[in-house]
Design an enzyme around this catalytic site. Structure first.
Site, PDB file in Angstrom:
ATOM      1  N   ASN A 194      -8.583  -1.320   4.412  1.00  0.00           N
ATOM      2  CA  ASN A 194      -8.681  -1.721   2.926  1.00  0.00           C
ATOM      3  C   ASN A 194      -7.535  -2.442   2.321  1.00  0.00           C
ATOM      4  O   ASN A 194      -7.570  -3.007   1.288  1.00  0.00           O
ATOM      5  CB  ASN A 194      -8.645  -0.391   1.961  1.00  0.00           C
ATOM      6  N   GLU A 200      -2.250  21.097   0.410  1.00  0.00           N
ATOM      7  CA  GLU A 200      -3.045  22.781   0.857  1.00  0.00           C
ATOM      8  C   GLU A 200      -2.604  23.029   2.209  1.00  0.00           C
ATOM      9  O   GLU A 200      -2.021  24.293   2.489  1.00  0.00           O
ATOM     10  CB  GLU A 200      -4.538  22.369   0.642  1.00  0.00           C
ATOM     11  N   GLY A 260      -5.179   3.074  -3.470  1.00  0.00           N
ATOM     12  CA  GLY A 260      -6.473   3.641  -4.112  1.00  0.00           C
ATOM     13  C   GLY A 260      -6.406   5.012  -4.367  1.00  0.00           C
ATOM     14  O   GLY A 260      -7.262   5.693  -4.837  1.00  0.00           O
ATOM     15  N   ASP A 263       0.830  -0.927   0.021  1.00  0.00           N
ATOM     16  CA  ASP A 263      -0.032  -0.013   0.092  1.00  0.00           C
ATOM     17  C   ASP A 263       0.978   1.301   0.206  1.00  0.00           C
ATOM     18  O   ASP A 263       2.152   1.092   0.252  1.00  0.00           O
ATOM     19  CB  ASP A 263      -0.686   0.092   1.203  1.00  0.00           C
TER      20      ASP A 263
END
Length: 1138
Positions: free
Chosen positions: A764, A443, A622, A339
Site C-alpha cells: 500500500n 490484546e 492507514g 508509513d
C-alpha cells in the site's frame, strides 16, 4: 507498448467458475506481475528515447552531424562520436542491468506454485498462469497473488483468517466469510480468482513507474541550453570578426593561399566560420562530463551497497541502491513521508507495567527497595515453573509474582480480567503448544501476560470461556459481550463464575472508564491517575481495568431489555448503546495496564537527527487516528511541549475548510489568514510562506483523517492545507488510502517544489514510493512489493539517517564539487580558442594540437576529477551523523546552482586569459637561449597545453579535501602521462609512421629544454592559482562554514577523539493514550457470541460452571518449592494462601 489501446473503464465483470473457455472471450488480464520497464523488443527504442530527452545528448548528436560537413569541420568526427557512443552504451548497460533485476524479482513472484482445479483435478500451476475464474486451493501460510473470492473454508462456517502484512505491514488477522451458497462445497475448494495481474487492487493502486531525474540533472539541462546560447554569441562575434577581416585584410593573403577563384564573399565566409567555431568551442560541455557523472554515481551506489553499518545481520539483509541515478538527490531531502506499521514500528506489543490496587508493578528496585534503571544485569522473572508460559515474554519486577504467591485477591482479579475480557481465539499447534490468534496486538500482549502469571486463557465457546487459574481449569459462563468500537473505547464481558456470582469485567480508555467508577474509588482513582501519567510519560499505551458485581435479578431484567433492543428495526444501535451505558456504571477500579508498541531500533534517534537536519517528517498511515497519535508521541514527533496540535476531522468540504481556517488563524493570526482579501499568486505565496515560516515561534502539529483529507485535496482547499501543513513541524495523516498517500506527496512536490522522500514496507506504500523524488523500501517481514518499486532499500528505518546524512550528503557534496571543477577546467581549456581567434584572422584555427584536444578530457584530466568525485569528503561519516546541521546546504542548494556556475565560468575565463596572454606576451619578439626564435605556433601551443595541464592539476589538488593513495596516483600520474604522451607524439618515430597525423615533430624536445619556457609555465601557474589560494584562506579564516570549523576541530583532536554525547531520556508528564488505539476496527464480539468461528467440540458440562483439577500439583508445588525462601523473607508473619 507504443500501440496498446487505452483500456475502457470496467463497470461489471462476468465470470464463470472453472470455465476458462468462457472467460477467455472477455480478454481479462493475465496474472503475470510486471514491474520492469523494458523487454527485448522495446529496450532499444525506449532507452534511446529516454536518453535523448537529456538535452546534452541531443546537443552532441547535433554537433556530430555538423562535423560530418567538410566545409565547416575543423575537428575530425571521431572526437565526438566515440565519447557519445561510449556514454550512451554505458547508460544503456546500466539501465539494462537494473531492469534485469526487476525481471528477476518479477519471476520469483510469477513462478510461485498454487493448486488450481483443472479438468476436475487439482494441479500445480504457476501463479502467472492462473486465470480469472479459476478455482484455487489455498493452504495455511500460503501466499496469495491475486484478488480472490472466498468460496469455502475448512474453518467453521467457512471463515478465513488472513494476514495482510505484505500489503499494509499489518500482522493482525482479518476475518473473511465465504458466500452462503458456496460455503458447503468443502474444505478442498475455497477460492475463486476474480482479478488478476494488473487488474488487482494492489497493482491498480500502485501508480505508474515514472522516470526520475535529480534536480542537478534538471539544472544541467538548463545550463547546457545557456552554454549553447553563450557559444552562439561567441560564434557570432568571431563570425562577424571573420567577415570584417575577410573584407579588409583577406584579399592581401589570396596570392599566398593559392585561391584561384574570385573574391570570397565575406558574409558567407563568416557563416561558415560561425559553425566551425561552434564545433571548436563545444568542449565547454564535453560528452565526458556525462560519462564521468555516471561513473561517480555508480561508485556512490556501491558505497551504499558495501556499507556494513547499514547491514542488518538479523535477516542478513544489506542496504541496496536499486538505481544509480539519484544518489546526490539524497543530500537534498526536505520532506520525508513515512508509513507507520512495519516502518516505524515492529507491530509487536509487549506488556511492560501495570498498576494494581494503587501499586506499580514492572519497575526495577535495588536491595534497599529503591527504584533503579533497567540494566543488563537485571534478572527477568523465571516462568519455567509454568509449562504453558510464553518463553518470549519477559518481566523484570519479581514483586508481582510474589503477590500472586501471597494470594493477593486484587492481583488475582486483575489477571482474571485480562484472561476473560478479550476477543482472542486459541488453538493448539501440531506440537501441542497453545497458540493465540489475536485481532490486535495489544490484546495479545495482555492475554499473554496473564498467561505467564498463571491465568491461562484456554478456549472459548459461544456460551463459555475456559481459563486455567494457577493450575486449575475454571469454566465461566459467558452471559453477555459488550463489544469495543471507536465511540465506546472500551469493552466488557459479563460472566458467571463457578460460585454463581455474576461479574462484569471492563477494560478501556482511562478517560472514558474513570467516568463510570463508583464514588468510593476516589482515593484509588487519584493514585492510579498518577501512575497513568507516569506510564504516558514513558510513551506507553494504557488501559484502565475495572469490574462490577451484578445482582442476578438486575442482570435478568437488563438482559431482557437487551434482547428486546436487538429485535428492534429502528434506533437499534442507539438503544443497545444506552443499555451498555446503564450496566457499565458504578465500576470498581482494579488498576491499569501499560503496553509498549515496540518501535524499530533507533527510530527515535533517527527522527531526532533528521529533525535537526531541518527535514520534516510526515506520517501517512492507514491506521486510525489514536494509533497514529500514539506512535507520534512514542517517536517524539509529537510532544507535550508543542504549542498546539491541530486535528482536522470534518466530514464535509465546508467543515474541513472551516477547521483549516481556524487552525491558520491560530497559527498566523487573523490578518495572515485572510491575506487582506487580495489574490496571491503562487510564486508570491511561496515567498510569503518562507518569510512567515521564519517568524513562527514554537512547534505545531497537524493531524488529519482520510475522509477529511479527501475534501482537503480538492482544488479550492489545497492551498489552505499545504500552507498550514508546511508550517507545522509534524504532520500525521490517518486512515489514508494508497492513492491519497501519493496525492499528498504530489501536493508537496508541486506546491513547495521541495525534494521529497517516501519510505514504506508494504504494497500500500508503492504509489507513494513511486510518486516521491526518492522511494525507499523497507525489506522486512512484510513482503517485497515496496522494495521492488523503490530506489533504495534496507531492513531497518534507523538506516535512513545514515543514507541521508552520510551517503546522501557526501554524494551531493562530491557531485557539486565535481561539476564546479569540471566547468572551470573546460572554460579555461576552451576559451583560449576564442582569444586566439583575434590573432589568427578568425580562421577557426585551433590553438592546440588536435590530439591534445581529443585527449585532454578523456586521458589527461579525467581520472583526478573522478577520484575527487568518488572519494572526497569534507568531514568524516561520524561527524556527519553528530552534526546533522551539515545537511542544510543541500536543502538550500548552496553548493551548485546558477550563481556557483557563473562563478566557475568567471574563474575559467580568468584562467583562459592568463593561459593565453602571459605566454603570448612572453613570446612576443623573443629569441631562445640558442638564439633561435621560439615564437612559433607549435612552441606556443605546447607551452599553453603544458601550462593548462599543470594549472588544472594544481587546482584539483587545492580542491581535494580528503586525500587517498588513489588521489595522489591519479593527479600526479596524469601529469606524468601527459608528458609521456607529449614526447611520444612529437617523436621522429611516430612521425615517420603517420606523417600527416602528427605534424608537431621534435617540438616538445625543442621547447621544453628552454629555461624561459619553464619560467613562463611557472608564472602562468602562479598567476592562475594564487588568487584562489588567497580568497579561500581569507574565507576560511574570516567566514568559516560549519564544515570548516569541524575540520579544524578534527585536525586539533586527532589524538583524543571525543566520545559521542548521550542524549538524556525525556519523560512526558501527560497525554495518556489508550491501548485500544490499536484495535483497527470494531471487535469480534458478535462473531464470538454467535459461535460461527468455533469448531465443534465435546459439549461442556450441563451447568457450565464446574471447577476441574488440572495439573494442580505440578504448577503450584513447583512454584512453592522454588520460592519458599523468598516468600518467607518477604513476609514472616503472614499466611501464604495459594
Amino acid at each position: 507498448m507504443f500501440c496498446s489501446k487505452k483500456k475502457s473503464l470496467e463497470v461489471e465483470r462476468t465470470v464463470k467458475a472453472n470455465d476458462r473457455e468462457y472467460n477467455e472471450k472477455f480478454q481479462y488480464a493475465d496474472n503475470r506481475i510486471h514491474t520492469s520497464k523494458y523487454n527485448v523488443l522495446t529496450f532499444l527504442p525506449i532507452n534511446l528515447f529516454e536518453q535523448f530527452q537529456r538535452v546534452a545528448n541531443a546537443y552532441f548528436l547535433f554537433l556530430l552531424i555538423l562535423q560530418l560537413i567538410p566545409e565547416i569541420s575543423s575537428l575530425t568526427w571521431f572526437t565526438t562520436i566515440v565519447p557519445l557512443v561510449l556514454v550512451i552504451t554505458m547508460t544503456a548497460v546500466k539501465d539494462a542491468t537494473d531492469d534485469y533485476f526487476r525481471h528477476k524479482s518479477d519471476n520469483q513472484v510469477n513462478n510461485r506454485l498454487s493448486e488450481v482445479l483443472i479438468n476436475s483435478k487439482l494441479q500445480n500451476e504457476k501463479w502467472m498462469n492462473v486465470k480469472v475464474g479459476d478455482i484455487v486451493k489455498l493452504e495455511n501460510n500460503q501466499f496469495v497473488a491475486a484478488d480472490l473470492l472466498l468460496l469455502s473454508s475448512s474453518e467453521p462456517h467457512s471463515l478465513c483468517y488472513i494476514e495482510t502484512a505484505e500489503l499494509d505491514g499489518e500482522t493482525n488477522l482479518k476475518v473473511r466469510h465465504a458466500l452462503s451458497v458456496t460455503s458447503e462445497l468443502g474444505a478442498d475448494i475455497n477460492r475463486l480468482a476474480k482479478f488478476d495481474g494488473p487488474d488487482t487492487k494492489l497493482i491498480q493502486n500502485s501508480g505508474k513507474t515514472k522516470l526520475k531525474r535529480t534536480s542537478i540533472d534538471r539544472l544541467l539541462n538548463t545550463l547546457v541550453l545557456w552554454i549553447f546560447g553563450f557559444l552562439v554569441c561567441l560564434g557570432i562575434i568571431l563570425a562577424i570578426g571573420n567577415s570584417i577581416w575577410e573584407n579588409q585584410v583577406g584579399d592581401q593573403f589570396r596570392t599566398f593561399l593559392f585561391w584561384k577563384e574570385g573574391r570570397k564573399n565575406p558574409v558567407f565566409s563568416g557563416f561558415l566560420t560561425f559553425w566551425s567555431y561552434i564545433i571548436i568551442l563545444n568542449t565547454v560541455v564535453p560528452i565526458s562530463l556525462y560519462v564521468s557523472m555516471e561513473v561517480i554515481r555508480l561508485g556512490h551506489s556501491y558505497f551504499i551497497n558495501w556499507d556494513r553499518r547499514m547491514y542488518y545481520s538479523g535477516k542478513s539483509t544489506p542496504a541496496e541502491a536499486r538505481t544509480t541515478t539519484l544518489n546526490e538527490e539524497l543530500g537534498q531531502i526536505e520532506y520525508i513521508f513515512s508509513d507507520k506499521t512495519g516502518t516505524l514500528t515492529q507491530n509487536i506489543m509487549t506488556f511492560k507495567k501495570c498498576s494494581i490496587n494503587g501499586k506499580i508493578y514492572g519497575e526495577v528496585h535495588d536491595d534497599m527497595g529503591q527504584k533503579t534503571h533497567m540494566t543488563k544485569k537485571n534478572e527477568p522473572v523465571d516462568f519455567s515453573v509454568n509449562p504453558q508460559a510464553d518463553r518470549t515474554f519477559q518481566f523484570f519486577d519479581h514483586r508481582l509474582m510474589e503477590s500472586i504467591k501471597l494470594g493477593d485477591s486484587k492481583v488475582y482479579e486483575f489477571l482474571r480480567l485480562l484472561a476473560l475480557c478479550h476477543t482472542v481465539m486459541s488453538e493448539e499447534n501440531s506440537a501441542g503448544q497453545l497458540i493465540y490468534q489475536v485481532q490486535s496486538p495489544d490484546e495479545g500482549a495482555l492475554v499473554t501476560a496473564a498467561r505467564n502469571f498463571g491465568f491461562i486463557f484456554k478456549s472459548r465457546t459461544p456460551e463459555t470461556i475456559t481459563v486455567e487459574e494457577l493450575g486449575t481449569l475454571v469454566t465461566y459462563q459467558l452471559l453477555a459481550f459488550l463489544d469495543f468500537n471507536n465511540i465506546r473505547k472500551r469493552m466488557s464481558v459479563i460472566v458467571r463464575n463457578p460460585e454463581g456470582q455474576i461479574k462484569l469485567y471492563c477494560k478501556g480508555a482511562d478517560t472514558i472508564l474513570f467516568e463510570k467508577l463508583h464514588p468510593s474509588n476516589e482515593d484509588l482513582l487519584n493514585l492510579t491517575t498518577d501512575h497513568l501519567s507516569e506510564f504516558a510519560g514513558e510513551g506507553l499505551r494504557t488501559l484502565a481495568i475495572a469490574y462490577r458485581d451484578l445482582d442476578d435479578k438486575y442482570f435478568k431484567e437488563w438482559h431482557k431489555m437487551l434482547e428486546d433492543a436487538n429485535a428492534l428495526m429502528d434506533e437499534r444501535d442507539e438503544r443497545i448503546a444506552g443499555l451498555y451505558e446503564e450496566i457499565e456504571r458504578d465500576l470498581m477500579l482494579l488498576g491499569a495496564t501499560a503496553v509498549e508498541d515496540k518501535l524499530q531500533e533507533g527510530v527515535i534517534e533517527t527522527i531526532t537527527n533528521l529533525s535537526l537536519a531541518h527535514i520534516k517528517i510526515w506520517v501517512l498511515t492507514g491506521d486510525k487516528q489514536e494509533t497514529a497519535i500514539n506512535i507520534g508521541y512514542a517517536c517524539n514527533m509529537l510532544t507535550d511541549d508543542m504549542k498546539d496540535v491541530f486535528i482536522i476531522s470534518g466530514n464535509t468540504a465546508v467543515e474541513v475548510r472551516e477547521e483549516l481556517r481556524k487552525a491558520k488563524e491560530n497559527l498566523f493570526g487573523q490578518n495572515r489568514s485572510s491575506s487582506n482579501g487580495h489574490v496571491v499568486f503562487e510564486k508570491q505565496q511561496l515567498e510569503l510562506d518562507s518569510v512567515v515560516e521564519e517568524t513562527i515561534t514554537g512547534d505545531y502539529a497537524l493531524i488529519i483523517n482520510g475522509h477529511s483529507l479527501a475534501h482537503a485535496l480538492e482544488s479550492d482547499v489545497k492551498n489552505d492545507l499545504i500552507e498550514l501543513a508546511c508550517m507545522c513541524k509534524t504532520v500525521v495523516c490517518c486512515r489514508v488510502t494508497p492513492l491519497q498517500k501519493a496525492q499528498v506527496v504530489e501536493l508537496v512536490k508541486n506546491y513547495r517544489h521541495a525534494v521529497t522522500l517516501a519510505i514504506g514496507d508494504g504494497a500500500n506504500d508503492v504509489s507513494m514510493i513511486k510518486s516521491a523524488h526518492i522511494g525507499v523500501g523497507i525489506s522486512g517481514q512484510e513482503g517485497l512489493q515496496a522494495v521492488l518499486a523503490s530506489d533504495y532499500s534496507f531492513a531497518q528505518f534507523r538506516y535512513l539517517q545514515r543514507l541521508l546524512l552520510v551517503h546522501g550528503r557526501w554524494s551531493y557534496f562530491r557531485m557539486c564539487k565535481f561539476l564546479r571543477y569540471f566547468f572551470y577546467k573546460n572554460f579555461a581549456f576552451t576559451l583560449v580558442h576564442f582569444w586566439f581567434g583575434f590573432f589568427c584572422g578568425f580562421s577557426a584555427q585551433t590553438v592546440y594540437d588536435q590530439w591534445f584536444i581529443a585527449l585532454f578530457n578523456i586521458v589527461y584530466t579525467s581520472l583526478p576529477v573522478l577520484a575527487m568525485g568518488i572519494f572526497d569528503q569534507d568531514v568524516s561519516d561520524q561527524s556527519s551523523m553528530d552534526y546533522p546541521q551539515l545537511y542544510e546546504p543541500g536543502q538550500l542548494n548552496l553548493l551548485f546552482n546558477k550563481h556557483k556556475f557563473f562563478i566557475c565560468m568567471a574563474h575559467g575565463i580568468y584562467t583562459s586569459l592568463v593561459l593565453f596572454f602571459i605566454p603570448y606576451g612572453a613570446f612576443y619578439n623573443v629569441a631562445g637561449e640558442d638564439g633561435q626564435l621560439i615564437a612559433d605556433y607549435q612552441s606556443f601551443a605546447v607551452t599553453m597545453a603544458t601550462s593548462l595541464v599543470i594549472v588544472v592539476s594544481v587546482q584539483i589538488a587545492l580542491d581535494t579535501s580528503y586525500w587517498t593513495v588513489i588521489n595522489h596516483v591519479f593527479i600526479w600520474g596524469s601529469i606524468a602521462t601527459y608528458f609521456s604522451v607529449l614526447f611520444t607524439m612529437h617523436s621522429n618515430g611516430i612521425f615517420g609512421i603517420f606523417p600527416s597525423q602528427f605534424p608537431f615533430v621534435g617540438n616538445a624536445r625543442h621547447s621544453l629544454t628552454q629555461k624561459c619556457i619553464w619560467l613562463v609555465i611557472l608564472l602562468t601557474t602562479v598567476a592562475s592559482v594564487m588568487p584562489v589560494v588567497v580568497f579561500r584562506f581569507l574565507k576560511v579564516d574570516l567566514f568559516p562554514t560549519l564544515s570548516d570549523q569541524i575540520r579544524q576541530r578534527q585536525k586539533s583532536q586527532k589524538k583524543a577523539r571525543p566520545l559521542r554525547s548521550q542524549r538524556p531520556q525525556t519523560r512526558r508528564s501527560s497525554s495518556r493514550r489508550s491501548g485500544y488505539a490499536f484495535a483497527h476496527q470494531e471487535g469480534y464480539g458478535e462473531l464470538i457470541t454467535s459461535g460461527r468461528n468455533m469448531r465443534a467440540k465435546n459439549p461442556p458440562p450441563a451447568s457450565g460452571l464446574e471447577k476441574t483439577p488440572y495439573n494442580s500439583t505440578s504448577w503450584i508445588e513447583n512454584l512453592c518449592k522454588k520460592t519458599t525462601d523468598t516468600v518467607s523473607s518477604f513476609s514472616q508473619d503472614k499466611t501464604v494462601k495459594l
